[in-house]
Design an enzyme around this catalytic site. Structure first.
Site, PDB file in Angstrom:
ATOM      1  N   PHE A  57       0.814  -1.224   0.000  1.00 34.80           N
ATOM      2  CA  PHE A  57       0.000   0.000   0.000  1.00 34.80           C
ATOM      3  C   PHE A  57       0.845   1.270   0.000  1.00 34.80           C
ATOM      4  CE2 PHE A  57       0.382  -1.403   4.495  1.00 34.80           C
ATOM      5  CZ  PHE A  57       0.952  -0.270   5.080  1.00 34.80           C
ATOM      6  N   ARG A  85      -1.167   8.397  20.804  1.00 35.40           N
ATOM      7  CA  ARG A  85      -1.598   7.206  20.054  1.00 35.40           C
ATOM      8  C   ARG A  85      -2.952   6.709  20.574  1.00 35.40           C
ATOM      9  NH1 ARG A  85       0.953   5.200  15.368  1.00 35.40           N
ATOM     10  NH2 ARG A  85       0.689   3.053  16.097  1.00 35.40           N
ATOM     11  N   THR A  91      -4.944   1.826  13.887  1.00 29.95           N
ATOM     12  CA  THR A  91      -4.690   2.115  12.469  1.00 29.95           C
ATOM     13  C   THR A  91      -5.961   1.912  11.638  1.00 29.95           C
ATOM     14  OG1 THR A  91      -2.433   1.335  12.791  1.00 29.95           O
ATOM     15  CG2 THR A  91      -3.201   1.538  10.516  1.00 29.95           C
ATOM     16  N   ARG A 102     -10.018   8.503  15.430  1.00 27.40           N
ATOM     17  CA  ARG A 102     -10.371   7.661  14.275  1.00 27.40           C
ATOM     18  C   ARG A 102     -11.706   6.952  14.514  1.00 27.40           C
ATOM     19  NH1 ARG A 102      -4.281   5.297  13.753  1.00 27.40           N
ATOM     20  NH2 ARG A 102      -3.389   6.839  12.294  1.00 27.40           N
ATOM     21  N   ASN A 112      -7.497   7.536   7.148  1.00 24.27           N
ATOM     22  CA  ASN A 112      -7.715   7.530   8.601  1.00 24.27           C
ATOM     23  C   ASN A 112      -7.348   8.842   9.299  1.00 24.27           C
ATOM     24  OD1 ASN A 112      -4.977   7.153   8.435  1.00 24.27           O
ATOM     25  ND2 ASN A 112      -4.915   5.253   9.605  1.00 24.27           N
ATOM     26  N   GLU A 126      10.740  12.348  13.482  1.00 27.47           N
ATOM     27  CA  GLU A 126       9.674  13.007  12.720  1.00 27.47           C
ATOM     28  C   GLU A 126       9.652  14.510  12.983  1.00 27.47           C
ATOM     29  OE1 GLU A 126       6.220  10.698  13.836  1.00 27.47           O
ATOM     30  OE2 GLU A 126       6.901   8.965  12.680  1.00 27.47           O
TER      31      GLU A 126
HETATM   32  P1  ATP Z   1       0.316   6.534  11.128  1.00 26.41           P
HETATM   33  O1  ATP Z   1       1.794   6.169  11.028  1.00 26.41           O
HETATM   34  O2  ATP Z   1      -0.204   7.204   9.906  1.00 26.41           O
HETATM   35  O3  ATP Z   1       0.035   7.268  12.410  1.00 26.41           O
HETATM   36  P2  ATP Z   1      -0.229   3.918  12.142  1.00 26.41           P
HETATM   37  O4  ATP Z   1       1.040   4.071  12.905  1.00 26.41           O
HETATM   38  O5  ATP Z   1      -1.476   3.639  12.911  1.00 26.41           O
HETATM   39  O6  ATP Z   1      -0.524   5.182  11.256  1.00 26.41           O
HETATM   40  P3  ATP Z   1       1.224   2.422  10.159  1.00 26.41           P
HETATM   41  O7  ATP Z   1       1.383   0.955  10.171  1.00 26.41           O
HETATM   42  O8  ATP Z   1       2.381   3.273  10.526  1.00 26.41           O
HETATM   43  O9  ATP Z   1      -0.070   2.775  11.046  1.00 26.41           O
HETATM   44  O10 ATP Z   1       0.709   2.810   8.705  1.00 26.41           O
HETATM   45  C1  ATP Z   1       0.785   4.156   8.260  1.00 26.41           C
HETATM   46  C2  ATP Z   1      -0.455   4.496   7.481  1.00 26.41           C
HETATM   47  O11 ATP Z   1      -0.487   3.702   6.298  1.00 26.41           O
HETATM   48  C3  ATP Z   1      -1.773   4.179   8.182  1.00 26.41           C
HETATM   49  O12 ATP Z   1      -2.188   5.178   9.078  1.00 26.41           O
HETATM   50  C4  ATP Z   1      -2.713   4.090   6.997  1.00 26.41           C
HETATM   51  O13 ATP Z   1      -3.089   5.390   6.529  1.00 26.41           O
HETATM   52  C5  ATP Z   1      -1.836   3.424   5.960  1.00 26.41           C
HETATM   53  N1  ATP Z   1      -2.031   1.971   5.976  1.00 26.41           N
HETATM   54  C6  ATP Z   1      -1.580   1.094   6.898  1.00 26.41           C
HETATM   55  N2  ATP Z   1      -1.946  -0.163   6.618  1.00 26.41           N
HETATM   56  C7  ATP Z   1      -2.677  -0.073   5.488  1.00 26.41           C
HETATM   57  C8  ATP Z   1      -3.371  -1.021   4.673  1.00 26.41           C
HETATM   58  N3  ATP Z   1      -3.381  -2.303   4.972  1.00 26.41           N
HETATM   59  N4  ATP Z   1      -4.014  -0.551   3.578  1.00 26.41           N
HETATM   60  C9  ATP Z   1      -4.001   0.761   3.254  1.00 26.41           C
HETATM   61  N5  ATP Z   1      -3.372   1.707   3.983  1.00 26.41           N
HETATM   62  C10 ATP Z   1      -2.723   1.296   5.080  1.00 26.41           C
HETATM   63 MG    MG Z   2       2.838   4.674  12.011  1.00 28.93          MG
END
Ligand code: ATP
Ligand code: MG
Length: 136
Positions: A57, A85, A91, A102, A112, A126
């Site tokens: 993705f 968080r 997520t 969210r 999201n 960051e």
């Molecule tokens: P963020 O880093 O944006 O705060 P997060 O830490 O909850 O989110 P990560 O695993 O870091 O989640 O993923 C970063 C972002 O990538 C997610 O917030 C989401 O927008 C996108 N993302 C994650 N997993 C998927 C997926 N399976 N399909 C589509 N988009 C995804």
């Molecule tokens: Mg993240």
């Protein structure tokens, strides 16, 4: 005290959720120490999400994040990274409890609305990436 990087994603900005999100952090007691609205370049976003570059993705994520301006912020206060968080929710918004950002405002993982640093060391990285000019 601790700092975390919180970013309202393009859909959150476009949907008019900036004020609501800022209000939650303010009311909780966190202090805003940096904020700007900016259109991020794909190169910048690829750096921000570099740990996810092998994911299927990834390209869609970068396109989404570059689809409009984001609000980049640094919030400061006790346990800011972990509490931030928790305030965001999971997520996948469908796994986020009502009462989280969210959980209250979205239903798609790929839309999201908000980012929060996942650890103190990633928060430091960051903040340096998004605020090379420094904080207030
Ligand atoms: P963020 O880093 O944006 O705060 P997060 O830490 O909850 O989110 P990560 O695993 O870091 O989640 O993923 C970063 C972002 O990538 C997610 O917030 C989401 O927008 C996108 N993302 C994650 N997993 C998927 C997926 N399976 N399909 C589509 N988009 C995804
Ligand atoms: Mg993240």
């Amino acid at each position: 005290t601790e700092q975390t990087y919180i970013m309202i994603k393009p859909d959150g900005v476009q949907r008019g959720l900036v004020g609501e999100i800022i209000a939650r952090f303010e009311k909780r007691g966190y202090k805003l120490v940096a904020m700007k609205l900016m259109q991020a370049s794909k190169e910048h976003l690829e750096k921000h999400y570099e740990d996810l570059s092998s994911k299927g993705f990834f390209n869609g994520l970068i396109k989404y994040m570059a689809s409009g301006p984001v609000v980049a912020m640094v919030w400061e206060g006790k346990d800011a990274v972990k509490q931030g968080r928790a305030m965001l929710g999971a997520t996948n918004p469908l796994a986020s409890a009502p009462g989280t950002i969210r959980g209250d405002y979205c239903i798609d993982t790929g839309r999201n609305i908000i980012h929060g640093s996942d650890a103190v060391d990633s928060a430091k990285k960051e903040i340096a990436l998004w605020f090379p000019e420094g904080l207030c």
